[in-house]
Design a protein around this motif. Sequence first.
Motif, PDB file in Angstrom:
ATOM      1  N   ASP A  48       3.576 -25.179 -38.432  1.00  0.00           N
ATOM      2  CA  ASP A  48       4.510 -26.286 -38.593  1.00  0.00           C
ATOM      3  C   ASP A  48       3.993 -27.606 -38.021  1.00  0.00           C
ATOM      4  O   ASP A  48       4.608 -28.654 -38.237  1.00  0.00           O
ATOM      5  CB  ASP A  48       5.862 -25.924 -37.970  1.00  0.00           C
ATOM      6  N   SER A  49       2.859 -27.570 -37.323  1.00  0.00           N
ATOM      7  CA  SER A  49       2.260 -28.830 -36.871  1.00  0.00           C
ATOM      8  C   SER A  49       1.953 -29.721 -38.082  1.00  0.00           C
ATOM      9  O   SER A  49       1.912 -30.939 -37.955  1.00  0.00           O
ATOM     10  CB  SER A  49       0.989 -28.568 -36.058  1.00  0.00           C
ATOM     11  N   GLN A  50       1.779 -29.109 -39.257  1.00  0.00           N
ATOM     12  CA  GLN A  50       1.496 -29.903 -40.469  1.00  0.00           C
ATOM     13  C   GLN A  50       2.607 -30.895 -40.779  1.00  0.00           C
ATOM     14  O   GLN A  50       2.334 -32.051 -41.107  1.00  0.00           O
ATOM     15  CB  GLN A  50       1.364 -28.974 -41.683  1.00  0.00           C
ATOM     16  N   VAL A  51       3.857 -30.438 -40.715  1.00  0.00           N
ATOM     17  CA  VAL A  51       4.957 -31.344 -41.083  1.00  0.00           C
ATOM     18  C   VAL A  51       5.164 -32.403 -40.002  1.00  0.00           C
ATOM     19  O   VAL A  51       5.505 -33.543 -40.309  1.00  0.00           O
ATOM     20  CB  VAL A  51       6.297 -30.614 -41.357  1.00  0.00           C
ATOM     21  N   LEU A  52       4.945 -32.024 -38.752  1.00  0.00           N
ATOM     22  CA  LEU A  52       5.073 -33.035 -37.700  1.00  0.00           C
ATOM     23  C   LEU A  52       3.956 -34.073 -37.840  1.00  0.00           C
ATOM     24  O   LEU A  52       4.199 -35.281 -37.698  1.00  0.00           O
ATOM     25  CB  LEU A  52       5.032 -32.374 -36.314  1.00  0.00           C
ATOM     26  N   HIS A  53       2.746 -33.602 -38.131  1.00  0.00           N
ATOM     27  CA  HIS A  53       1.634 -34.540 -38.337  1.00  0.00           C
ATOM     28  C   HIS A  53       1.980 -35.529 -39.456  1.00  0.00           C
ATOM     29  O   HIS A  53       1.816 -36.750 -39.296  1.00  0.00           O
ATOM     30  CB  HIS A  53       0.361 -33.753 -38.681  1.00  0.00           C
TER      31      HIS A  53
ATOM     32  N   LEU B 202      18.933 -26.833 -23.893  1.00  0.00           N
ATOM     33  CA  LEU B 202      20.071 -26.123 -23.301  1.00  0.00           C
ATOM     34  C   LEU B 202      21.198 -25.919 -24.318  1.00  0.00           C
ATOM     35  O   LEU B 202      21.986 -24.983 -24.217  1.00  0.00           O
ATOM     36  CB  LEU B 202      20.604 -26.882 -22.076  1.00  0.00           C
ATOM     37  N   GLU B 203      21.252 -26.821 -25.314  1.00  0.00           N
ATOM     38  CA  GLU B 203      22.288 -26.683 -26.349  1.00  0.00           C
ATOM     39  C   GLU B 203      22.008 -25.504 -27.279  1.00  0.00           C
ATOM     40  O   GLU B 203      22.879 -25.118 -28.072  1.00  0.00           O
ATOM     41  CB  GLU B 203      22.389 -27.986 -27.162  1.00  0.00           C
ATOM     42  N   GLY B 204      20.770 -24.985 -27.210  1.00  0.00           N
ATOM     43  CA  GLY B 204      20.454 -23.745 -27.937  1.00  0.00           C
ATOM     44  C   GLY B 204      20.361 -23.875 -29.446  1.00  0.00           C
ATOM     45  O   GLY B 204      20.771 -22.984 -30.177  1.00  0.00           O
ATOM     46  N   HIS B 205      19.823 -24.992 -29.932  1.00  0.00           N
ATOM     47  CA  HIS B 205      19.664 -25.157 -31.390  1.00  0.00           C
ATOM     48  C   HIS B 205      18.665 -24.137 -31.939  1.00  0.00           C
ATOM     49  O   HIS B 205      17.653 -23.868 -31.305  1.00  0.00           O
ATOM     50  CB  HIS B 205      19.132 -26.563 -31.702  1.00  0.00           C
ATOM     51  N   PRO B 206      18.930 -23.625 -33.130  1.00  0.00           N
ATOM     52  CA  PRO B 206      17.910 -22.759 -33.752  1.00  0.00           C
ATOM     53  C   PRO B 206      16.662 -23.585 -34.071  1.00  0.00           C
ATOM     54  O   PRO B 206      16.765 -24.801 -34.299  1.00  0.00           O
ATOM     55  CB  PRO B 206      18.577 -22.280 -35.044  1.00  0.00           C
ATOM     56  N   TYR B 207      15.534 -22.922 -34.117  1.00  0.00           N
ATOM     57  CA  TYR B 207      14.279 -23.619 -34.429  1.00  0.00           C
ATOM     58  C   TYR B 207      14.345 -24.185 -35.856  1.00  0.00           C
ATOM     59  O   TYR B 207      14.780 -23.502 -36.777  1.00  0.00           O
ATOM     60  CB  TYR B 207      13.115 -22.640 -34.284  1.00  0.00           C
ATOM     61  N   GLN B 208      13.908 -25.454 -36.036  1.00  0.00           N
ATOM     62  CA  GLN B 208      14.080 -26.130 -37.324  1.00  0.00           C
ATOM     63  C   GLN B 208      12.814 -26.166 -38.185  1.00  0.00           C
ATOM     64  O   GLN B 208      12.783 -26.841 -39.217  1.00  0.00           O
ATOM     65  CB  GLN B 208      14.607 -27.563 -37.074  1.00  0.00           C
ATOM     66  N   GLY B 209      11.773 -25.465 -37.741  1.00  0.00           N
ATOM     67  CA  GLY B 209      10.580 -25.346 -38.580  1.00  0.00           C
ATOM     68  C   GLY B 209       9.694 -26.579 -38.614  1.00  0.00           C
ATOM     69  O   GLY B 209       8.927 -26.760 -39.560  1.00  0.00           O
ATOM     70  N   VAL B 210       9.817 -27.448 -37.593  1.00  0.00           N
ATOM     71  CA  VAL B 210       8.993 -28.665 -37.595  1.00  0.00           C
ATOM     72  C   VAL B 210       8.192 -28.800 -36.288  1.00  0.00           C
ATOM     73  O   VAL B 210       7.935 -29.898 -35.819  1.00  0.00           O
ATOM     74  CB  VAL B 210       9.843 -29.938 -37.841  1.00  0.00           C
ATOM     75  N   PHE B 211       7.835 -27.665 -35.714  1.00  0.00           N
ATOM     76  CA  PHE B 211       6.993 -27.581 -34.524  1.00  0.00           C
ATOM     77  C   PHE B 211       7.753 -27.858 -33.227  1.00  0.00           C
ATOM     78  O   PHE B 211       7.594 -27.139 -32.238  1.00  0.00           O
ATOM     79  CB  PHE B 211       5.780 -28.536 -34.633  1.00  0.00           C
TER      80      PHE B 211
ATOM     81  N   GLN C  91      12.555 -26.388 -43.519  1.00  0.00           N
ATOM     82  CA  GLN C  91      11.995 -27.251 -42.481  1.00  0.00           C
ATOM     83  C   GLN C  91      12.745 -28.581 -42.503  1.00  0.00           C
ATOM     84  O   GLN C  91      12.785 -29.239 -43.546  1.00  0.00           O
ATOM     85  CB  GLN C  91      10.497 -27.481 -42.731  1.00  0.00           C
ATOM     86  N   THR C  92      13.318 -28.955 -41.385  1.00  0.00           N
ATOM     87  CA  THR C  92      14.072 -30.212 -41.362  1.00  0.00           C
ATOM     88  C   THR C  92      14.004 -30.910 -39.994  1.00  0.00           C
ATOM     89  O   THR C  92      14.065 -30.259 -38.955  1.00  0.00           O
ATOM     90  CB  THR C  92      15.553 -29.985 -41.745  1.00  0.00           C
ATOM     91  N   PHE C  93      13.890 -32.246 -40.056  1.00  0.00           N
ATOM     92  CA  PHE C  93      13.922 -33.054 -38.832  1.00  0.00           C
ATOM     93  C   PHE C  93      15.343 -33.516 -38.500  1.00  0.00           C
ATOM     94  O   PHE C  93      15.531 -34.302 -37.575  1.00  0.00           O
ATOM     95  CB  PHE C  93      13.028 -34.293 -39.002  1.00  0.00           C
ATOM     96  N   GLN C  94      16.306 -33.038 -39.244  1.00  0.00           N
ATOM     97  CA  GLN C  94      17.685 -33.498 -39.049  1.00  0.00           C
ATOM     98  C   GLN C  94      18.108 -33.329 -37.584  1.00  0.00           C
ATOM     99  O   GLN C  94      17.988 -32.237 -37.015  1.00  0.00           O
ATOM    100  CB  GLN C  94      18.623 -32.697 -39.941  1.00  0.00           C
ATOM    101  N   GLY C  95      18.575 -34.428 -37.009  1.00  0.00           N
ATOM    102  CA  GLY C  95      19.007 -34.394 -35.614  1.00  0.00           C
ATOM    103  C   GLY C  95      17.877 -34.577 -34.618  1.00  0.00           C
ATOM    104  O   GLY C  95      18.120 -34.689 -33.414  1.00  0.00           O
ATOM    105  N   LEU C  96      16.639 -34.597 -35.103  1.00  0.00           N
ATOM    106  CA  LEU C  96      15.496 -34.744 -34.186  1.00  0.00           C
ATOM    107  C   LEU C  96      14.860 -36.135 -34.273  1.00  0.00           C
ATOM    108  O   LEU C  96      13.964 -36.456 -33.483  1.00  0.00           O
ATOM    109  CB  LEU C  96      14.423 -33.687 -34.496  1.00  0.00           C
ATOM    110  N   GLU C  97      15.317 -36.958 -35.213  1.00  0.00           N
ATOM    111  CA  GLU C  97      14.667 -38.258 -35.438  1.00  0.00           C
ATOM    112  C   GLU C  97      14.665 -39.112 -34.171  1.00  0.00           C
ATOM    113  O   GLU C  97      13.708 -39.845 -33.909  1.00  0.00           O
ATOM    114  CB  GLU C  97      15.352 -39.045 -36.572  1.00  0.00           C
ATOM    115  N   GLY C  98      15.750 -39.020 -33.395  1.00  0.00           N
ATOM    116  CA  GLY C  98      15.862 -39.837 -32.183  1.00  0.00           C
ATOM    117  C   GLY C  98      14.749 -39.573 -31.179  1.00  0.00           C
ATOM    118  O   GLY C  98      14.372 -40.461 -30.407  1.00  0.00           O
ATOM    119  N   PHE C  99      14.203 -38.349 -31.200  1.00  0.00           N
ATOM    120  CA  PHE C  99      13.137 -38.009 -30.259  1.00  0.00           C
ATOM    121  C   PHE C  99      11.813 -38.668 -30.651  1.00  0.00           C
ATOM    122  O   PHE C  99      10.867 -38.667 -29.874  1.00  0.00           O
ATOM    123  CB  PHE C  99      12.943 -36.487 -30.209  1.00  0.00           C
TER     124      PHE C  99
END
Length: 240
Positions: A48-53, A199-208, A109-117
Amino acid sequence: MRTVRLRSAQWDAGAMMESLRPGDLSVDSARLSKLESFFWFDLCAEYDSQVLHAKLVEIGADWSQGFHEFERLWYRDEMNHYRGFRELYRGLFGVSDRQIDDRLARRTQTFQGLEGFLETELKALVLFSYDELATTLAYSRDRALYRELGSPRLLTFLRRLIRDESYHFQNAADLVRLRYLGRPTEVLGAIADCVRHDLEGHPYQGVFLFDHDWEEVPSAFFEDVGRRLARHWGLEGHVA
Ligand SMILES: [Fe+2]
Ligand SMILES: [Fe+2]
């Protein structure tokens, strides 16, 4: 412009794991089959490093040259790790390349909710520091399991993973130290955001990022990673 000396080591994980077979291990087939999902998870996270890259190429175009030099080495290493896990998985679980590719393609694979990071270079570097330190510690926790498998080759593979993940952590942390420790409140806020997300325990979103929904990981682990980071940067006394 000042920069950091990036740590990196080049090696061929695919070649190291090539032709590893169940007969090379000291566990029986029942025990090995229980480990299928464990190795599949690590294979996916590295892949999944591919999609983050791709995402970073898109959003980080005007970020510093130092960031992009760090990211280039990071991506090279993660894809090397992926090739290692792919060979390992193919050899131990008797599946074809086609089956692996089909299964990978079916994932969401989704960045939804992770864009802020990933809004700024500061936030992205703090996230990389956090995530790579967590990965270093997680692979370190796997040592006992790899030892149980009884293959010196597998143990060498794990040792190199741990070294590389530690290099990724140190490289990202050095860039934070060089560029952003004059903004301690923002750095501490970014650490706190990472810890809170885990700590919120989100499931892994497939984007590394945040590949941390491992079973039985205590919440203290994530708080510890956050504390270690603040200590690493000498920020314990500051309030976010
Ligand atoms: Fe990796
Ligand atoms: Fe890494």
